[in-house]
Design an enzyme around this catalytic site. Sequence first.
Site, PDB file in Angstrom:
ATOM      1  N   LYS A 194       0.863  -1.193   0.000  1.00  0.00           N
ATOM      2  CA  LYS A 194       0.000   0.000   0.000  1.00  0.00           C
ATOM      3  C   LYS A 194       0.894   1.235   0.000  1.00  0.00           C
ATOM      4  CE  LYS A 194      -2.147  -1.521   3.674  1.00  0.00           C
ATOM      5  NZ  LYS A 194      -2.939  -1.649   4.880  1.00  0.00           N
ATOM      6  N   GLY A 227     -11.005  -3.679   6.841  1.00  0.00           N
ATOM      7  CA  GLY A 227     -10.574  -2.801   5.748  1.00  0.00           C
ATOM      8  C   GLY A 227      -9.384  -3.352   4.991  1.00  0.00           C
TER       9      GLY A 227
END
Length: 314
Positions: A194, A227
Amino acid sequence: MAEAIKILSGNSNRALTEGIAAYLGLPLTKAQVRRFADMEIFVEIQENVRGKDTFIIQSTSFPANDHLMELLIMTDALRRSSARRITAVVPYFGYARQDRRASGRTPISAKLVSNLITRAGVDRVLTVDLHAGQIQGFFDIPTDNLFAAPVMVRDIKDNLDTRNAMVVSPDVGGVVRARALAKRIDAPLAIVDKRRERAGESEVMNIIGDVSGRSCILVDDIVDSGGTLCNAAEALLAKGAKEVYAYITHGVLSGGAVARIASSKLKQLVITDSIQATESVKAAHNIKVISIAPLMGEAIARTAKEESVSSLFD
Ligand code: R5P
């Protein structure tokens, strides 16, 4: 099993405790953990534990503060009742994510909680998949950090076709854990990276590894809001993955996590019973719970007999 062992249960995970007691063939030691009108916790051990090897089973899961306090008060009750040895069996060790000072003027709560447990009078700790292995060093008493991986590997081999599998770490921090599982099932490894290229811009998910056509198995220690998991599943499918499964040790599953996972593209999330499943977890069509009771029970039996637990890591 030696009669000298006493198994006690806090209120966090009665189902797992009963599974462990059944594995050991022992009854649970009679004890009451209840509340006064003002919600203070009161513990009364209703059997003689003098000179006994005692094991308190308590995850410091939600509500973490109450469950931690129960563990501390039960420890105090055992210590004052002359138990010979007290082992805190903490299948899920809460506060573990606060394991370093990520910014100024912040606590290291994992260290504080370790200090509290030790100072209350615990002699040894038995836990599973600590968020960071180094947390063992926060305790200056023997600490065994078991891995749920052998239990997961058994489930993967029984239910999935591993020939087309690819193990995926949902972030760079989890690579060591994912690589260990990949090795056990002889599968390649991919990593979700990420990145926020510029401040204020949203995170971009890069996949390191070719996942196209693969049955991906996301591996992590904790699923909390869901998430990390759902975003990783989306990114993998966008890169051509055939399907996405997830094996996560601790199903924290706060807030709307269960609904989020149920409506996600995850084929199945497999968690252990280190944290007691809520009714919504049990009802979710794509969440399965596998038990670590035999693993914990065997570790307790070996600890009591002063035998090695290292073969449980295989
Ligand atoms: C983070 O380092 C952990 O390993 C998990 O990835 C994280 O706690 C999952 O949190 P959530 O489900 O809220 O994204």
